[in-house]
Design a protein around this motif. Structure first.
Motif, mmCIF file in Angstrom:
data_model
loop_
_atom_site.group_PDB
_atom_site.id
_atom_site.type_symbol
_atom_site.label_atom_id
_atom_site.label_comp_id
_atom_site.label_asym_id
_atom_site.label_seq_id
_atom_site.Cartn_x
_atom_site.Cartn_y
_atom_site.Cartn_z
ATOM 1 N N UNK A 153 1.029 -1.068 -0.092
ATOM 2 C CA UNK A 153 0.138 0.017 -0.107
ATOM 3 C C UNK A 153 1.051 1.224 -0.158
ATOM 4 N N UNK A 154 0.433 2.364 -0.865
ATOM 5 C CA UNK A 154 1.017 3.457 -0.831
ATOM 6 C C UNK A 154 0.964 4.119 0.681
ATOM 7 N N UNK A 160 -3.581 0.608 -3.195
ATOM 8 C CA UNK A 160 -3.300 -1.013 -3.032
ATOM 9 C C UNK A 160 -3.134 -1.671 -4.235
ATOM 10 N N UNK A 161 -2.864 -0.882 -5.229
ATOM 11 C CA UNK A 161 -2.853 -1.612 -6.736
ATOM 12 C C UNK A 161 -1.086 -1.986 -6.746
ATOM 13 N N UNK A 162 -0.616 -3.180 -6.561
ATOM 14 C CA UNK A 162 0.845 -3.142 -6.563
ATOM 15 C C UNK A 162 1.386 -2.687 -8.103
ATOM 16 N N UNK A 188 7.017 2.858 0.103
ATOM 17 C CA UNK A 188 6.034 2.602 -0.945
ATOM 18 C C UNK A 188 5.397 3.788 -1.262
ATOM 19 N N UNK A 189 5.366 3.842 -2.257
ATOM 20 C CA UNK A 189 4.628 5.062 -2.741
ATOM 21 C C UNK A 189 3.900 4.710 -4.162
ATOM 22 N N UNK A 190 2.840 5.405 -4.584
ATOM 23 C CA UNK A 190 2.024 5.274 -5.564
ATOM 24 C C UNK A 190 3.186 5.965 -6.808
ATOM 25 N N UNK A 191 2.720 5.764 -8.014
ATOM 26 C CA UNK A 191 3.810 6.141 -9.249
ATOM 27 C C UNK A 191 4.035 7.894 -9.294
#
Length: 261
Positions: A153-154, A160-162, A188-191
């Motif tokens: 998870x970001x 929560x989309x790997x 862990x971050x979103x793009x």
């Protein structure tokens, strides 16, 4: 307990176990996990034996024990030596553990279930897999270790989309060779938020809260406000393992964050 469970763990087996520990969420270190069953079979051990080794490793991890969670207390001297070795040289450990995992997995069938891995990383079979360089193995280890610590998870948005997540370096890759593969140098971050973090539009303060730059034209942009400014002051979600190192975060605030330059 079988005879194979009683034999001493070799260095090769420990590299596999420690690599798996780094790349699996804490809540999945149990014998019923398909991934534990899969690798236990490859090692010639029972799922219970591998799960016990993973929880013994957890007992050495301050990020786990200081939060009240406990592993087993049977960590061996060899476990302790490898824990120190891992902490002292993440670059070497990442490459060696990934090589050990690949060496037993290349001729095996894929895992029945691997929902804790990103889609592009779910194949453990040996079909048409190219030879990996040491750098590639290290990058793969870093991604899996960081994302699994945050339960995929970001840490800012909760996405929560790997496939849309990045294991983002806190101290940029180019600036600190020795900590390139240290999971404590990752978020862990979103793009989108990875890109914003990399360019210094956002950072994380000493209280682990998000700070957003108001420099430049972006601050007046509606999407910028919705996607970034709305998170100002929000505390990031903390990982189960490998919490971000404050020294790395301080470096990012001083050398990357736009409002500090």
């Amino acid at each position: 307990m079988t005879t194979s469970d009683r034999r001493l763990w070799t260095r090769h087996e420990l590299l596999v176990a420690f690599g798996l520990y780094c790349q699996m969420p804490f809540g999945k270190l149990h014998a019923a996990n398909p991934k534990v069953k899969h690798f236990a079979a490859l090692l010639g051990r029972t799922p219970s034996a591998l799960a016990m080794k993973l929880t013994n490793i957890a007992s050495l991890d301050p990020a786990v024990t200081t939060t009240g969670r406990k592993g087993l207390t049977g960590a061996s001297a060899a476990d302790r030596r490898m824990w120190v070795e891992m902490q002292n040289d993440w670059r070497r450990f990442a490459a060696e553990s990934e090589e050990a995992i690949e060496s037993i997995a290349n001729n095996a069938a894929p895992i029945a279930s691997a929902d804790d891995l990103a889609p592009e990383e779910r194949e453990y079979g040996g079909r048409d897999i190219p030879v990996q360089t040491t750098a590639r193995l290290g990058q793969r280890f870093f991604r899996r270790a960081v994302l699994s610590a945050y339960n995929y998870r970001c840490c800012i948005t909760g996405l929560a989309v790997p496939a849309l997540l990045i294991a983002s370096h806190i101290v940029p890759w180019r600036d600190d060779q020795s900590n390139r593969l240290n999971p404590r140098n990752g978020l862990a971050l979103s793009a989108l938020h990875d890109r914003a973090f990399d360019l210094g539009f956002i950072t994380v303060d000493e209280n682990l809260s998000v700070r957003v730059s108001r420099e430049g034209a972006g601050a007046s942009d509606r999407f910028y406000a919705d996607a970034l400014l709305r998170y100002e002051g929000q505390q990031i979600a903390l990982p189960e393992k490998f919490p971000p190192d404050e020294h790395f975060l301080a470096y990012h605030r001083s050398h990357v964050f736009l409002d500090s330059l």
